[in-house]
Design a protein around this motif. Structure first.
Motif, PDB file in Angstrom:
ATOM      1  N   GLY C 357      -4.607  -3.673  -3.324  1.00 35.62           N
ATOM      2  CA  GLY C 357      -3.372  -4.132  -2.701  1.00 35.62           C
ATOM      3  C   GLY C 357      -2.608  -2.968  -2.104  1.00 35.62           C
ATOM      4  N   LYS C 358      -1.267  -3.050  -2.235  1.00 36.25           N
ATOM      5  CA  LYS C 358      -0.408  -2.101  -1.516  1.00 36.25           C
ATOM      6  C   LYS C 358      -0.154  -0.822  -2.309  1.00 36.25           C
ATOM      7  CE  LYS C 358       0.092  -5.153   1.758  1.00 36.25           C
ATOM      8  NZ  LYS C 358       1.254  -5.991   1.882  1.00 36.25           N
ATOM      9  N   VAL C 359      -1.164  -0.385  -3.032  1.00 38.66           N
ATOM     10  CA  VAL C 359      -0.980   0.816  -3.830  1.00 38.66           C
ATOM     11  C   VAL C 359      -1.736   1.953  -3.140  1.00 38.66           C
ATOM     12  CG1 VAL C 359      -2.990   0.464  -5.319  1.00 38.66           C
ATOM     13  CG2 VAL C 359      -0.920   1.509  -6.260  1.00 38.66           C
ATOM     14  N   LYS C 360      -1.230   3.158  -3.311  1.00 35.68           N
ATOM     15  CA  LYS C 360      -1.845   4.268  -2.566  1.00 35.68           C
ATOM     16  C   LYS C 360      -3.280   4.528  -2.983  1.00 35.68           C
ATOM     17  CE  LYS C 360       2.348   6.869  -1.472  1.00 35.68           C
ATOM     18  NZ  LYS C 360       3.321   7.777  -2.127  1.00 35.68           N
ATOM     19  N   ASN C 361      -3.463   4.670  -4.318  1.00 36.94           N
ATOM     20  CA  ASN C 361      -4.807   4.981  -4.800  1.00 36.94           C
ATOM     21  C   ASN C 361      -5.494   3.713  -5.286  1.00 36.94           C
ATOM     22  OD1 ASN C 361      -3.960   7.606  -4.396  1.00 36.94           O
ATOM     23  ND2 ASN C 361      -3.369   7.859  -6.555  1.00 36.94           N
ATOM     24  N   THR C 362      -6.248   3.100  -4.388  1.00 37.57           N
ATOM     25  CA  THR C 362      -6.959   1.913  -4.838  1.00 37.57           C
ATOM     26  C   THR C 362      -8.268   2.343  -5.474  1.00 37.57           C
ATOM     27  OG1 THR C 362      -8.027   1.707  -2.713  1.00 37.57           O
ATOM     28  CG2 THR C 362      -6.004   0.451  -3.040  1.00 37.57           C
ATOM     29  N   GLY C 363      -8.780   1.464  -6.322  1.00 35.88           N
ATOM     30  CA  GLY C 363     -10.070   1.805  -6.917  1.00 35.88           C
ATOM     31  C   GLY C 363     -10.266   1.154  -8.259  1.00 35.88           C
ATOM     32  N   PHE C 390       8.170  -1.915  -4.352  1.00 38.47           N
ATOM     33  CA  PHE C 390       7.269  -2.744  -5.148  1.00 38.47           C
ATOM     34  C   PHE C 390       7.907  -4.112  -5.335  1.00 38.47           C
ATOM     35  CE2 PHE C 390       6.429  -4.546  -9.331  1.00 38.47           C
ATOM     36  CZ  PHE C 390       5.054  -4.578  -9.372  1.00 38.47           C
ATOM     37  N   LYS C 391       7.080  -5.151  -5.235  1.00 36.66           N
ATOM     38  CA  LYS C 391       7.635  -6.478  -5.466  1.00 36.66           C
ATOM     39  C   LYS C 391       7.041  -7.136  -6.695  1.00 36.66           C
ATOM     40  CE  LYS C 391       9.000 -10.209  -2.521  1.00 36.66           C
ATOM     41  NZ  LYS C 391       8.691 -10.774  -1.213  1.00 36.66           N
ATOM     42  N   MET C 429      -6.224  -6.640 -10.153  1.00 36.87           N
ATOM     43  CA  MET C 429      -4.817  -6.250 -10.193  1.00 36.87           C
ATOM     44  C   MET C 429      -4.406  -5.941  -8.761  1.00 36.87           C
ATOM     45  SD  MET C 429      -3.211  -3.457 -12.785  1.00 36.87           S
ATOM     46  CE  MET C 429      -3.264  -4.303 -14.346  1.00 36.87           C
ATOM     47  N   VAL C 430      -3.674  -6.868  -8.159  1.00 39.28           N
ATOM     48  CA  VAL C 430      -3.321  -6.707  -6.754  1.00 39.28           C
ATOM     49  C   VAL C 430      -1.828  -6.434  -6.656  1.00 39.28           C
ATOM     50  CG1 VAL C 430      -3.386  -7.752  -4.460  1.00 39.28           C
ATOM     51  CG2 VAL C 430      -5.140  -8.328  -6.137  1.00 39.28           C
ATOM     52  N   VAL C 431      -1.510  -5.286  -6.100  1.00 41.29           N
ATOM     53  CA  VAL C 431      -0.109  -4.879  -6.028  1.00 41.29           C
ATOM     54  C   VAL C 431       0.508  -5.392  -4.721  1.00 41.29           C
ATOM     55  CG1 VAL C 431       1.442  -2.899  -5.967  1.00 41.29           C
ATOM     56  CG2 VAL C 431      -0.592  -2.859  -7.436  1.00 41.29           C
ATOM     57  N   LEU C 432       1.677  -6.008  -4.876  1.00 41.17           N
ATOM     58  CA  LEU C 432       2.343  -6.584  -3.717  1.00 41.17           C
ATOM     59  C   LEU C 432       3.658  -5.837  -3.475  1.00 41.17           C
ATOM     60  CD1 LEU C 432       1.867 -10.276  -4.861  1.00 41.17           C
ATOM     61  CD2 LEU C 432       0.411  -9.009  -3.279  1.00 41.17           C
ATOM     62  N   ASP C 433       4.023  -5.712  -2.196  1.00 38.14           N
ATOM     63  CA  ASP C 433       5.270  -5.018  -1.910  1.00 38.14           C
ATOM     64  C   ASP C 433       6.224  -5.929  -1.161  1.00 38.14           C
ATOM     65  OD1 ASP C 433       4.548  -5.147   0.719  1.00 38.14           O
ATOM     66  OD2 ASP C 433       4.003  -3.031   0.899  1.00 38.14           O
ATOM     67  N   GLU C 434       7.308  -5.361  -0.697  1.00 39.09           N
ATOM     68  CA  GLU C 434       8.371  -6.170  -0.089  1.00 39.09           C
ATOM     69  C   GLU C 434       7.912  -6.957   1.135  1.00 39.09           C
ATOM     70  OE1 GLU C 434      11.304  -3.457   1.536  1.00 39.09           O
ATOM     71  OE2 GLU C 434       9.796  -1.882   1.616  1.00 39.09           O
ATOM     72  N   THR C 435       6.800  -6.557   1.730  1.00 34.05           N
ATOM     73  CA  THR C 435       6.345  -7.293   2.913  1.00 34.05           C
ATOM     74  C   THR C 435       5.458  -8.479   2.555  1.00 34.05           C
ATOM     75  OG1 THR C 435       4.394  -5.920   3.203  1.00 34.05           O
ATOM     76  CG2 THR C 435       6.417  -5.197   4.324  1.00 34.05           C
ATOM     77  N   ASP C 436       5.317  -8.755   1.276  1.00 36.14           N
ATOM     78  CA  ASP C 436       4.506  -9.905   0.880  1.00 36.14           C
ATOM     79  C   ASP C 436       5.401 -11.074   0.500  1.00 36.14           C
ATOM     80  OD1 ASP C 436       1.757  -8.962   1.050  1.00 36.14           O
ATOM     81  OD2 ASP C 436       2.338  -7.526  -0.501  1.00 36.14           O
ATOM     82  N   CYS C 437       5.066 -12.238   1.036  1.00 31.47           N
ATOM     83  CA  CYS C 437       5.829 -13.445   0.741  1.00 31.47           C
ATOM     84  C   CYS C 437       5.208 -14.142  -0.456  1.00 31.47           C
ATOM     85  CB  CYS C 437       5.812 -14.370   1.953  1.00 31.47           C
ATOM     86  SG  CYS C 437       6.376 -16.039   1.564  1.00 31.47           S
ATOM     87  N   MET C 438       6.008 -14.421  -1.465  1.00 33.47           N
ATOM     88  CA  MET C 438       5.456 -14.963  -2.695  1.00 33.47           C
ATOM     89  C   MET C 438       5.003 -16.411  -2.545  1.00 33.47           C
ATOM     90  SD  MET C 438       5.474 -12.239  -4.190  1.00 33.47           S
ATOM     91  CE  MET C 438       4.840 -12.634  -5.804  1.00 33.47           C
TER      92      MET C 438
END
Lengths: 168, 537, 596, 376
Positions: C357-363, C390-391, C429-438
């Motif tokens: 997701g919207k995290v810098k270090n994916t893996g 972060f959302k 584990m998918v990280v969502l940020d302010e640009t994601d609509c819930m």
């Protein structure tokens, strides 16, 4: 009139016999048979199903039920190249649907599962290929292209259309 | 039926339909059960689901083969070789039921000697069934606690039909598979009330309840009841009537609800016989092929238009209820017979069909306990001698009517007409699921005829290829007695060298071809084997 | 060639799916070519091995290349084929590492808070070589079990370790084995569930690709403990590399006599068959998986009876997922005490997560149970891309829920995540940020589960369809008053009345997003606005006059001809023609396209 | 034996009994749709859910075997509310056309909707639309009315052993399929029709022949093969419009294509309706075989028949015909003796008729020349 199922050509029958033998040797099930059939013909042929149905005394309806249940099976021939856009969660949040739109646009197709008129490309949407950390991804056949953008997608499709990179 | 009556003293299914599902082993020989007796077929399938082993012996790959653990594809007309060899194996391996043989049978010692020559190898030569399969079948059948044998016309419609039945009875006696629940010998009767018609004495040598016409005490009883002198001379069987008519010994016939032109072998012969009569009355619900030859045709009522009882193949007497009125001036047969009889000076008076049932019960104790009120709830299986008797689901519990079961030695003899160079194929006839008998009722159903609209002949694809016949092609099938044009159906249901034609279709009537050779004992015609030629048109 | 000068250099190239996609194969080829070129040109006085290794976790920096020179190992990141020549010249031959291409601090930070058990070998050993696994202690677990322990001992050891199923519900593994062992029956089966269907998860695939033998060994130990001599691996056909590696590993184990009869001279025999899934998410459910192995439609059946009593072909069957089984050899080797010392009171050991997701270090990461979400996202993940806000973090895939920022400090374990309305699940584990609509996220998951419903039971077949339709109309601005309550009611009824786990958990994303982000739903329904500016139908695009330079980029990008304007003059968007594709928004260099 | 308490009532049942069956023994009603007592449990419709003490979520009573000491609640507001939701969901994907549905009045779904008082539906949305109807001649397959209970699939497989249909596709688009969506091509036994709880499967020939009103049901026995299956004739205005079968008889409610669907001959327009006396000489060859008049929608019209055979026969009154027969038979008997007369009776007629016929031949005519076609 009730007739016996249509017969298959001799060479087809030989192929099917081979699949049947593998099935018998390896206590396979009808899913493995269908996977083999699709491997050989590219899709699930009705005559092949009827052939196995008669040989194994398993109703053809059972085969059809399995074929239509699993996403892997196709009832119609597909294009030479399968362009799949991943729409798993990671790809979705990173814009997978825009990539899909772009592929459709480039291939002039309207919806998922369609094949171009020249039978070269079929566009599909897949649910996560487990390459989430390089999302969004596009698959061409089994090759994975990661970190795609609308632009790179266009380029990829154009390149494929020119013949480079396309393979079976 | 006559065969079983000789062996046991009574000729009917020994067990009930509901018992089938609890068989350990089912041995189905000469019966295309799922098509000719679909609901009994369901019970067999249910038995298999519940773990029973199924042996099917049939020259055709009938539908039941799909459910079988062992399929024996004997050549048509070689059942005795197959059955004798199974018994040979049973004796050789000591699988017979010695106690049962000792207690309940006679003629064993003489009988067992006759089996010596029937080794599996010998039987394989005659029947074409691999010897290992014969051994397997013998073991499977003999080792079962509860084994049932089921057969139909595939066994009986042969010139040695009675002997076939003897061989089956021998097999059951040898293994003690009789006189208990879920095991016995079960001829499946082909028509809704063929059991009842037989029970009611519509056979030339017995009164109702299998009471012999030539035994004076019995004749006396009926003379008293019917208030007339009766003949002690057994009459002619249906097949003999045809001969007698041709020879001029029979001058008049009264045919109620039958269509012998279509159902009897050698159709041209039958037509000739009926045309030669001085007087023919046919009573039916449709203008049948037979009725066309009549002097008087009487319109009768269908099953939905009358009250009465049918007796099914398991001896169960069940109610028939009137649902609608007969069309036009059509009348139920009871009324027609009564009126005719009265006009002829033999007075009959019955207020209701049930009165007739009571009269039957008074003359045959096996049905004495039945009345419509009891039957309304559920059918009753004869013998049911008293009003509180629950009926008899299986026969011979604790003994046979004739005392002991008789072993009858039989030898394998060939069918009357075997294939030769001129007529190289064996023809078998029978029914299909979607039609019934001479087609009088079923061929009037638009829906049924959409599925099976016309006659066809089943030919093995390899045979067809040899003659150059394609699927659905119209071909000619001929025998020494006649010739028909018919559509070819290529299918491995038919074995090599044999063809099969359903006999429902008048426009390509199988019985134009069939042989009227009779079983000498019970006069059944050999409808399952005759020699034919197949040609392209 | 002088022998005394011979030294061994190992070049390891990561070729997990991520590595391959980033060009791992091409990188290997480049190294091969460069080195062989040099070998011909100059007389090299050292040998060089290439190793293909499985996923090493840090997929964001693929392709990763290790150069091991003696006991010194250095790692390069983001390597492309054309970079091989310089590394060969300067590092392999010259002995001087190419400093600017080496991994940086982020790489170390990424690993600092991880605790690698399963992934330790994944990424260092060659998964296509059974010896590599044996060299790091592989197959010593089964050896130990067969020579020193009876099946009951094995079960108590696993029970003592506190290992719980890693597939979702967290059922104690030892207990499952024990029940199956006690169920009477001659034939029993071990099934490894590798039908990793959660969108956003690739832990199992990475383990099979990187260390297939650990799964095989785990299955053998399970077989011994339960009394089964036959195992199946049910694996997605969409994982061709994993299938290939697994098949290779099984055949290698066979050749060694590690699979087959009389393993290590004991009476114990075990065999493994691979069955390919055919593309149905629901086949991750135990009874559906069994139906699929039997060749039927993957339709679940009601439990009880449970597979441990009545499973494959009606026989007692243990089904464990890849990660669970992969833990087994390590527990046997190092002891239950060691394993139980990691994690929390009720959740022991480590858990592998696919951090995306919207995290810098994916893996792919492996962390001890009990670590906080904040540590995972900010310390390991390095925070949000573009340092946006972060959302929420979505865990557990379509069966899980979204956890908001205020709960970032909860520990990651089965109970805590359940408490906040999500699950550990298989580890997505998918990280969502302010640009994601819930609402959109909930709709996304429902679209998935609805399409993957087998159709057997009514609540799932029709209920998820109706949920999706309601969500759909909300995102289209057609939401009605009462829709939130209807969603909640329908969701809880579907959860209660559905036949299998799929239906029973499918509404979780809806319920958790309503629970924490109700105001977003309300904004969609009442104000017809999408606060995250995602829902297309609720957006309007317009030109911000003061920023527009009249460059014409938006006009050219617009597919529907909704933008007009002359060069160097103010452009305009006609809202009646605009299809809200956002092309103008993305293409404008002057931030002159507004979106609301 | 297990002791189980259901809604406060306790009963001892055999191990392996389902909660549903145990409740049935206690005469506690639990609504069901997909369950059929003669088929394996399915657990798809979820209507039979109950609460069991110690199990966190409701379970389907049709699939759950009892355990010793189990305490079951079959009905409470929570359970009933869930059932109502499930029903509403089913109805949200079902045509609302009971008005013209063949099954109205005999439809389990309709009955449940009635008892749960569902008029308004909270859940609206897409409904499955299938335009294609099956072209087979017997069974109307209206898949829009199908609730995916799977009874037809199971009866075809488990009872009939045919497997002509199976579940196809998945999720919302799942439907009962023939192979490759072709027209049904099977034994047409109609077992599937018999077990369908809705109007999805009906007999094609039942269409607009009548539903519940003015229908008489008459119990009888099948006129075809020797199995002796029980039939229930549904009669409206002197016409058999439908045949079903009770489940408590030897055929357990199952029939074959002939027993269930082949009754149109009763109303065939070419039934004989008047006595006919021959006018043509005997040796005249028969007229060419006329085609069968198939189907028939009732009403007796034998004018065609009379025309076709008018060269052979003339119509006569019963009085004349019977008189004629009596005279002829008497003459021939007097001339040649009773054994010159023979009678063939019928395996299709009743026992009473057969008895009387042989009595007539034996006592009335005086011959034992009586037989029937037992041998064919």
């Amino acid at each position: 009139m009730k007739t016996e199922g249509e017969t298959v050509a001799a060479e087809t029958a030989a192929i099917l016999e081979g699949i049947l033998k593998r099935y018998r040797d390896d206590d396979g099930n009808i899913i493995s048979i269908l996977q083999d059939v699709q491997d050989v013909f590219g899709y699930i042929r009705e005559d092949a199903v009827n052939w196995f149905s008669k040989k194994l005394d398993i109703p053809a309806s059972r085969f059809f039920g399995v074929v239509t249940f699993y996403a892997q099976f196709h009832l119609r021939p597909r294009g030479k190249n399968i362009v799949s856009v991943c729409c798993g969660t990671a790809c979705h949040v990173k814009g997978g649907s825009k990539i899909a739109e772009q592929v459709k646009k480039e291939l002039h197709l309207n919806s998922e599962g369609e094949t171009t008129n020249d039978k070269r490309f079929t566009f599909e949407v897949v649910r996560c290929v487990g390459a989430c950390s390089i999302a969004p991804v596009v698959l061409v056949n089994s090759k994975v292209y990661g970190d795609m953008t609308v632009d790179s997608t266009s380029k990829l499709i154009k390149k494929l259309k020119e013949g480079a990179g396309a393979k079976k | 039926m006559a065969g079983l009556a000789t062996v046991f003293g009574s000729g009917a299914m020994t067990n009930s339909i509901t018992e089938i599902e609890d068989n350990d082993v089912l041995f189905v020989i000469g019966s295309n059960t799922t098509e000719t007796h679909p609901i009994i077929g369901l019970k067999m399938k249910k038995a298999v689901r519940k773990g029973a082993r199924l042996i099917v012996a049939d020259p055709r790959r009938i539908d039941l083969v799909r459910f079988a653990h062992l399929w024996l594809r004997q050549r048509p007309g070689t059942d005795i070789a197959l059955l004798n060899a199974m018994m040979h194996v049973i004796l050789a391996e000591g699988l017979e039921d010695k106690r049962f043989i000792e207690e309940w049978t006679e003629g064993y010692d003489e009988f067992r000697k006759t089996l010596n020559e029937y080794t599996p190898e010998f039987a394989e030569k005659l029947s074409g069934v691999p010897k290992d399969d014969i051994v397997r079948a013998a073991r499977l059948y003999a080792s079962a606690e509860k084994a049932g044998i089921y057969y139909t016309m595939g066994i009986t419609q042969h010139s040695m039909g009675t002997n076939n039945v003897f061989a089956i009875a021998n097999l059951a006696l040898l293994t003690g598979n009789l006189g208990k629940e879920n095991s016995g010998v079960n001829p499946l009767r082909g028509q809704n009330n063929v059991q009842g018609a037989t029970d009611m004495g519509c056979i030339p040598d017995v009164y109702p309840g299998y009471q012999k016409v030539h035994i004076p005490a019995i004749k006396d009883k009926f003379e008293r009841a019917w208030e007339r002198k009766l003949s002690d001379r057994p009459g002619l069987t249906a097949t003999e009537m045809t001969e007698a008519a041709i020879e001029g010994r029979i001058k008049a016939m009264y045919i109620m609800g039958e269509n012998p032109v279509m159902s009897d072998p050698y159709m041209n012969h039958t037509i000739k016989a009926l045309k030669g009569l001085d007087f023919l009355v046919v009573q039916d619900i449709f203008m049948t092929e037979t009725a066309e030859l009549a002097d008087v045709v009487l319109p009768a009522a269908s099953f939905a238009e009358k009250d009465g009882t049918f007796t099914n193949t398991e001896r169960k007497v069940q109610r028939v209820g009137k649902a609608v009125n007969p069309p036009g001036e059509a009348r139920d047969d009871l009324r027609i017979i009564t009126e005719l009889s009265n006009r002829m000076g033999y007075l009959m008076h019955y207020n209701t069909p049930e009165d007739v049932l009571h009269e039957i019960g008074s003359l045959w104790p096996a049905m004495a306990g039945m009345d419509y009120r009891r039957l309304e709830k559920t059918g009753l299986q004869w013998p049911c001698p008293t009003k509180d008797h629950p009926g008899t689901p299986y026969l011979f519990k604790g003994g046979f009517p004739r005392g002991k079961g008789a072993f009858t030695p039989v030898t394998a003899i060939p069918s009357k007409e075997l294939p030769d160079r001129e007529y190289p194929y064996v023809l078998s006839t029978g029914r299909v699921l979607f039609h019934y008998h001479t087609g009088t009722m079923t061929r009037r159903s638009e829906a049924l005829n959409k599925v099976i609209p016309e006659a066809y002949v089943e030919i093995n694809p390899e045979d067809a290829m040899a003659i150059g016949i394609k699927d659905s092609e119209r071909i000619r099938v001929s025998s020494r007695r006649g010739s028909i044009e018919i559509k070819a159906m290529l299918t491995d249901r038919a074995g090599r060298g044999m063809v099969f034609i359903p006999f429902h279709f008048r426009e390509a009537a199988a019985n134009v071809l069939t042989n009227d050779a009779l079983d000498p004992y019970c006069k059944i015609p050999e409808l399952k084997v005759c020699a034919v030629r197949i040609e392209r048109i | 060639m002088q022998k005394n000068n011979l030294k061994k250099v190992i070049v390891r190239v990561c070729i997990g799916t991520g590595g391959l996609a980033a060009g791992g194969k091409e990188v290997i080829d480049a190294f091969k070519k460069e080195i062989s070129d040099r070998c011909i040109d100059i007389d090299l006085d050292f040998t060089c091995h290439y190793q293909k290794v499985g996923c090493r976790g840090f997929c964001a920096r693929d392709v990763l290349v290790d150069v091991v020179d003696g006991d010194k190992s250095l790692t390069y990141q983001c390597i492309k084929p054309e970079m091989a020549a310089r590394i060969v010249d300067e590092h392999l031959i010259g002995g001087k590492p190419v400093k600017e291409w080496l991994i940086d601090d982020t790489y170390y930070a990424f690993h600092a808070k991880q605790k690698k058990i399963l992934l330790k070998d994944c990424g260092t050993i060659d998964p296509e070589d059974i010896n590599a696994y044996i060299d790091v202690g592989g197959y010593s677990g089964i050896k130990k079990v067969l020579s020193e322990m009876n099946p009951e001992d094995v079960i108590s050891e696993i029970k003592a370790s506190g290992l719980r199923g890693r597939g979702g519900a967290g059922f104690p593994t030892g207990l499952k084995w024990e029940i199956c062992r006690k169920t009477p029956g001659d034939t029993k089966y071990i099934i490894c569930n590798a039908d990793e269907g959660d969108p956003g998860a690739f832990m199992d695939r990475s383990i099979i690709e990187g260390n297939p033998h650990s799964v095989i060994e785990g299955m053998m130990i399970a077989g011994y403990a339960v009394g089964s001599d036959h195992g199946y691996v049910y694996i997605r056909a969409e994982y061709p590399f994993a299938v290939e590696r697994l098949r290779l590993a099984i055949s290698q184990a066979h050749e060694r006599g590690y699979l087959g009869k009389n393993i290590f001279g004991s009476n114990f025999g075990f065999d493994i068959k691979v069955k390919l899934g055919a593309g149905a998410f629901v086949c991750g459910e135990e009874t559906a998986l069994i139906a699929s192995i039997e060749g039927q439609r993957g339709m679940p059946r009601a439990k009880p009876p449970f597979p441990v009593h009545h499973g494959l072909w009606g026989k007692p069957t243990v089904i464990n997922n890849v990660e669970t089984l992969s833990n087994i050899p390590y527990i046997i080797r190092n002891g239950a005490q060691w394993y139980a010392s990691i994690g929390t009171e009720k959740s022991k050991g480590t858990k592998v997560f696919a951090l995306t997701g919207k995290v810098k270090n994916t893996g792919l990461i492996e962390v001890p149970m009990g670590i906080t979400l904040r540590e995972i996202i900010y310390d390991i993940g390095g925070g949000i891309i573009g340092d946006r806000e972060f959302k929420a973090v979505q865990t557990g895939g379509p069966s899980g829920g979204c956890i908001p920022a205020e709960m970032l400090d909860i520990p990651v374990d089965y109970e805590s995540l359940a408490q906040v309305g999500s699950i550990v699940g298989s580890g997505g584990m998918v990280v969502l940020d302010e640009t994601d609509c819930m609402v959109n996220i909930a709709r996304f998951f429902l679209e998935f589960t609805q399409a993957e419903s087998c159709g057997k039971c009514v609540p799932c077949r029709i209920g998820t369809k109706r949920l999706l339709e309601i969500l759909d109309r909300i995102t289209k601005g057609l939401g009605r008053e009462g829709d939130i309550e209807l969603l909640q009611k329908l969701s809880s009824d579907i959860k209660a009345a559905s036949l299998c786990g799929l239906g029973q958990t499918a509404p979780n994303p809806v319920l958790s997003t309503i629970r924490y982000f109700r105001e977003e739903y309300e904004a969609h329904i009442r104000d017809k606005k999408c606060p995250a500016k995602v829902c297309r139908d609720l957006l309007t695009y317009y030109i911000i006059e003061e920023f527009c330079k009249g460059c014409g980029a938006c006009l050219r990008a617009c597919p529907s001809g909704a933008i007009t304007g002359e060069k160097k003059k103010l452009h305009k968007i006609n809202p009646d023609i605009c299809i809200k594709c956002g092309a103008c928004f993305e293409v404008c260099k002057f931030k002159a396209v507004g979106r609301e | 034996m297990f002791k189980v308490t259901i809604d406060g009532k306790t009963i001892e049942v055999q191990e392996g009994t389902t909660v549903l069956d145990a409740a049935k023994m206690l005469d506690i009603p639990i609504p069901t749709l997909c369950h059929h007592p003669k088929l394996t449990p399915f657990g798809g419709c979820r209507l039979c859910i109950v609460e069991i003490k110690g199990i966190p979520r409701p379970v389907t009573s049709c699939t759950t075997p009892v355990s010793d000491g189990m305490e079951v609640t079959t009905s409470n507001p929570y359970i009933e509310d869930l059932r109502k939701t499930v029903l509403e969901l089913i109805l949200s994907d079902h045509p609302n056309d009971c008005m013209v549905c063949e099954k109205a009045g005999d439809c389990t779904l309709q009955e449940l909707a009635y008892f749960y008082g569902i008029r308004e539906n909270r859940f609206e949305g897409e409904r499955r639309i299938y335009t294609k109807r099956d072209g087979n001649p017997f069974i109307e397959r209206d898949l829009e009315k199908c609730i995916m209970c799977g009874r037809c699939v199971k009866v075809c497989d488990e009872v009939e052993g045919v497997g002509a249909i199976d579940f196809g596709y998945r999720g919302f688009s799942s439907k009962i399929c023939t192979p490759f969506g072709k027209d049904l091509n099977c034994e047409f036994c109609g077992q599937c029709v018999a077990v369908c709880p809705t109007g999805a499967l009906t007999g094609k020939m039942w269409k607009q022949k009548g539903r519940q009103k003015d229908i008489k049901e008459i119990e009888t026995t099948c006129p075809y093969c020797g199995c002796g299956c029980s039939l229930t004739l549904h009669v409206r205005r002197n016409e058999v419009i439908k045949i079903t079968s009770r489940e408590d008889t030897l055929n357990e409610g199952w029939l074959c294509v002939k027993g269930r669907f082949s009754y149109s001959f009763i109303n065939s327009p070419d039934r004989l309706t008047k006595p006919l006396i021959r006018i043509a000489p005997k040796d005249q060859s028969n007229p060419p075989l006329p085609p069968f008049v198939k189907g028939g929608r009732g009403g007796i019209n034998n004018s065609l028949l009379v025309t076709r055979y008018s060269s052979l026969f003339r119509e006569a009154s019963w009085d004349e015909a019977v008189d004629y027969i009596a005279k002829r038979l008497k003459t021939l008997k007097d001339k040649y003796g009773p054994d010159a007369i023979a009678g063939l009776s019928s395996a299709r007629c009743t026992n009473e008729e057969n008895y009387l016929f042989q009595k007539f031949m034996r006592a009335g005519i005086g011959t034992n020349n009586i037989d029937h076609c037992a041998r064919y």
